[in-house]
Design an enzyme around this catalytic site. Structure first.
Site, PDB file in Angstrom:
ATOM      1  N   LYS A 105       4.145  13.792  -5.543  1.00 21.76           N
ATOM      2  CA  LYS A 105       3.436  12.739  -4.822  1.00 21.76           C
ATOM      3  C   LYS A 105       3.773  11.411  -5.466  1.00 21.76           C
ATOM      4  CE  LYS A 105       0.516  12.605  -1.317  1.00 21.76           C
ATOM      5  NZ  LYS A 105       0.391  13.568  -0.209  1.00 21.76           N
TER       6      LYS A 105
HETATM    7  P1  NAD Z   1      -3.441   6.746   7.387  1.00 23.98           P
HETATM    8  O1  NAD Z   1      -3.210   5.601   6.480  1.00 23.98           O
HETATM    9  O2  NAD Z   1      -2.600   6.912   8.592  1.00 23.98           O
HETATM   10  O3  NAD Z   1      -4.976   6.777   7.865  1.00 23.98           O
HETATM   11  C1  NAD Z   1      -6.038   6.780   6.981  1.00 23.98           C
HETATM   12  C2  NAD Z   1      -7.313   6.621   7.792  1.00 23.98           C
HETATM   13  O4  NAD Z   1      -8.431   6.734   6.913  1.00 23.98           O
HETATM   14  C3  NAD Z   1      -7.433   5.252   8.469  1.00 23.98           C
HETATM   15  O5  NAD Z   1      -8.097   5.394   9.704  1.00 23.98           O
HETATM   16  C4  NAD Z   1      -8.316   4.475   7.479  1.00 23.98           C
HETATM   17  O6  NAD Z   1      -9.006   3.403   8.087  1.00 23.98           O
HETATM   18  C5  NAD Z   1      -9.240   5.579   7.058  1.00 23.98           C
HETATM   19  N1  NAD Z   1      -9.887   5.285   5.778  1.00 23.98           N
HETATM   20  C6  NAD Z   1      -9.342   4.751   4.671  1.00 23.98           C
HETATM   21  N2  NAD Z   1     -10.274   4.554   3.754  1.00 23.98           N
HETATM   22  C7  NAD Z   1     -11.423   4.983   4.285  1.00 23.98           C
HETATM   23  C8  NAD Z   1     -12.756   5.009   3.837  1.00 23.98           C
HETATM   24  N3  NAD Z   1     -13.067   4.468   2.678  1.00 23.98           N
HETATM   25  N4  NAD Z   1     -13.706   5.557   4.641  1.00 23.98           N
HETATM   26  C9  NAD Z   1     -13.379   6.013   5.860  1.00 23.98           C
HETATM   27  N5  NAD Z   1     -12.137   5.986   6.357  1.00 23.98           N
HETATM   28  C10 NAD Z   1     -11.188   5.473   5.572  1.00 23.98           C
HETATM   29  O7  NAD Z   1      -3.348   8.041   6.442  1.00 23.98           O
HETATM   30  P2  NAD Z   1      -3.047   9.544   6.883  1.00 23.98           P
HETATM   31  O8  NAD Z   1      -1.600   9.784   6.747  1.00 23.98           O
HETATM   32  O9  NAD Z   1      -3.748   9.840   8.163  1.00 23.98           O
HETATM   33  O10 NAD Z   1      -3.740  10.342   5.688  1.00 23.98           O
HETATM   34  C11 NAD Z   1      -5.125  10.697   5.703  1.00 23.98           C
HETATM   35  C12 NAD Z   1      -5.355  11.873   4.761  1.00 23.98           C
HETATM   36  O11 NAD Z   1      -4.538  12.965   5.171  1.00 23.98           O
HETATM   37  C13 NAD Z   1      -4.974  11.633   3.293  1.00 23.98           C
HETATM   38  O12 NAD Z   1      -5.832  12.395   2.483  1.00 23.98           O
HETATM   39  C14 NAD Z   1      -3.569  12.190   3.207  1.00 23.98           C
HETATM   40  O13 NAD Z   1      -3.203  12.550   1.888  1.00 23.98           O
HETATM   41  C15 NAD Z   1      -3.725  13.403   4.099  1.00 23.98           C
HETATM   42  N6  NAD Z   1      -2.467  13.951   4.630  1.00 23.98           N
HETATM   43  C16 NAD Z   1      -1.599  13.183   5.327  1.00 23.98           C
HETATM   44  C17 NAD Z   1      -0.435  13.760   5.837  1.00 23.98           C
HETATM   45  C18 NAD Z   1       0.525  12.989   6.707  1.00 23.98           C
HETATM   46  O14 NAD Z   1       1.460  13.612   7.221  1.00 23.98           O
HETATM   47  N7  NAD Z   1       0.356  11.705   6.923  1.00 23.98           N
HETATM   48  C19 NAD Z   1      -0.165  15.107   5.596  1.00 23.98           C
HETATM   49  C20 NAD Z   1      -1.080  15.864   4.883  1.00 23.98           C
HETATM   50  C21 NAD Z   1      -2.239  15.277   4.411  1.00 23.98           C
END
Ligand code: NAD
Length: 424
Positions: free
Chosen positions: A114
């Site tokens: 990561k």
């Molecule tokens: P992103 O940046 O696209 O979206 C994040 C979302 O969370 C946004 O809507 C943001 O406003 C919201 N957010 C941020 N801080 C917040 C808070 N304090 N309270 C409430 N909402 C909040 O990110 P993503 O890629 O969707 O990732 C989200 C989660 O999924 C993370 O834990 C990431 O590690 C995990 N994840 C992502 C992927 C991927 O392919 N992008 C894969 C596996 C896991």
């Protein structure tokens, strides 16, 4: 727009200590050899970089970033890059370890890694973001490569950011190296289906969990925390699969409608306003309220440490699907277990992203691209296998689903570690 809350309380729920605690539970169940246990309990490599970026006003700002490779035993390492003001080395270590188990339970030939940069990308201009990305990519390029370590998007990083990373590495090599990063735009070797893959995987796993629990999705209500890449796609595809999504939130706050949300219309609202807040026909609610809403299914899809010992007793959902990494702390897990809540752990529930990233890497290496239908079909095959083996392990060992999934994953990594033996 004001940010609603600071999510991660450093030191209170340290994600790295939680990740090690989850690993220890699996090592105990597997009665893992002490040597293998010691190896897998720590990350193999940790790189800390401090790097300058010229800002648009001519000033120079120094940023700190990380790239952690937890285990290289099952193949090159794989894992996203996060841009967030609260990134810490311990958070990145935890996320890297979770990636190792995720790749192992999915049976794809990667170890976990990561990356992260301590930055709030929102106020940066596009050219500042590009310079920051290129310099960070250049700094971590000493450990990156298609056969070494392959980054992908995570919180606040996008296909465009991945394209800049790919271009930066390609410029220094003198030829295009698409397989160095996944989650790229289609124009530079991205894969069909990658953008929605994590949310699609969540929706697939939701159907499987319901069928195991004897629940009919058409009777179930859902709340989704986070409406980014994972949350918005999970909400949309779960709604298509029959669930009623009643509430969603983002960093600015949440919205709620007893009649259910029109997710495509909400996605358009977010595109034009930048937030879910103010979507017509809905009532506002906070992120804390969303987690305790009387719904059947809760999908935390924002950041870690959202369901903790402080609020786990108030969660009303009977099924939690971890779209985010590490949203539930081990203390909360114990409370949820006592209350009969089923938690589908992150390493299974959000594995769709890394599975399609694996497909993207394979396609780039072969310069031979697949149709989206084929990708989604293969995704479902691999996810079903991961979910089924986790479920069966949890029944066989009489442990919660997270521990069942960990037992499968940790045993696979331990086996590779034993088979390779110790160098020198
Ligand atoms: P992103 O940046 O696209 O979206 C994040 C979302 O969370 C946004 O809507 C943001 O406003 C919201 N957010 C941020 N801080 C917040 C808070 N304090 N309270 C409430 N909402 C909040 O990110 P993503 O890629 O969707 O990732 C989200 C989660 O999924 C993370 O834990 C990431 O590690 C995990 N994840 C992502 C992927 C991927 O392919 N992008 C894969 C596996 C896991």
């Amino acid at each position: 727009m004001a940010v609603e809350a600071v999510v991660i309380a450093p030191g209170v729920d340290d994600p790295w200590l939680n990740a090690q605690r989850q690993f220890d539970a699996a090592a105990d169940v597997l009665q893992l050899d002490p040597g293998v246990r010691a190896i897998l309990r720590e990350p193999q490599r940790q790189l800390i970089v401090n790097f300058p970026v010229k800002m648009d006003d001519g000033s120079v700002r120094l940023f700190e970033g990380y790239r952690v490779q937890h285990s290289l035993n099952r193949g090159p390492t794989k894992g996203g890059i996060r841009y967030h003001p609260q990134v810490t080395l311990n958070e990145v270590k935890a996320l890297a370890m979770w990636m190792t188990w995720k790749c192992a339970v999915a049976g794809i030939p990667f170890g976990g890694a990561k990356g992260g940069v301590i930055v709030d990308p929102q106020p940066l201009s596009r050219s500042e973001l590009e310079r920051l990305t290129r310099r960070y990519a250049s700094e971590i390029s000493v450990v990156m490569g298609p056969e070494r370590d392959i980054p992908a998007p995570d919180v606040n990083t996008t296909p465009q950011v991945m394209a800049w990373i790919m271009d930066t590495v390609s410029m220094s090599r003198g030829y295009s190296v698409p397989a160095v990063v996944t989650g790229k735009p289609l124009s530079v070797g991205g894969s069909q289906g990658r953008n929605a893959a994590t949310g699609r995987g969540c929706a697939m796993v939701a159907q499987q969990a319901c069928s195991r629990l004897g629940l009919d999705p058409r009777q179930l209500t859902v709340a989704v925390q986070g409406f980014g890449n994972v949350g918005s796609n999970a909400a949309g595809l779960m709604a298509e699969g029959g669930f009623s999504v009643l509430a969603v939130s983002d960093v600015y706050g949440g919205i709620h409608s007893e009649r259910g949300l029109d997710i495509p219309a909400l996605a358009r609202h977010v595109q034009s306003t930048g937030s879910v807040v103010g979507f017509p026909g809905t009532l506002p609610l906070t992120n804390a309220e969303l987690l305790e809403l009387p719904v059947d299914v809760l999908v935390p899809a924002a950041l870690e440490n959202q369901i903790t010992a402080r609020n786990a007793g108030q969660v009303q959902a009977k099924l939690i699907l971890e779209g985010a990494n590490g949203p539930t702390t081990p203390d909360a897990d114990e409370i949820l277990l006592r209350r009969g809540v089923t938690v589908v752990p992150d390493i299974v529930a959000n594995a769709g992203g890394v599975i399609v990233s694996y497909f993207e890497w394979v396609q780039d290496l072969q310069s031979f691209f697949w149709e989206e239908g084929e990708i989604n079909q293969r995704l479902e095959q691999i996810l079903t296998r991961a979910f089924t083996s986790s479920w069966e392990a949890s029944e066989r060992l009489s442990v919660p689903l997270r521990l069942g999934a960990y037992a499968v994953a940790v045993e696979r990594v331990a086996e590779a570690t034993r088979d390779r033996g110790l160098y020198p």
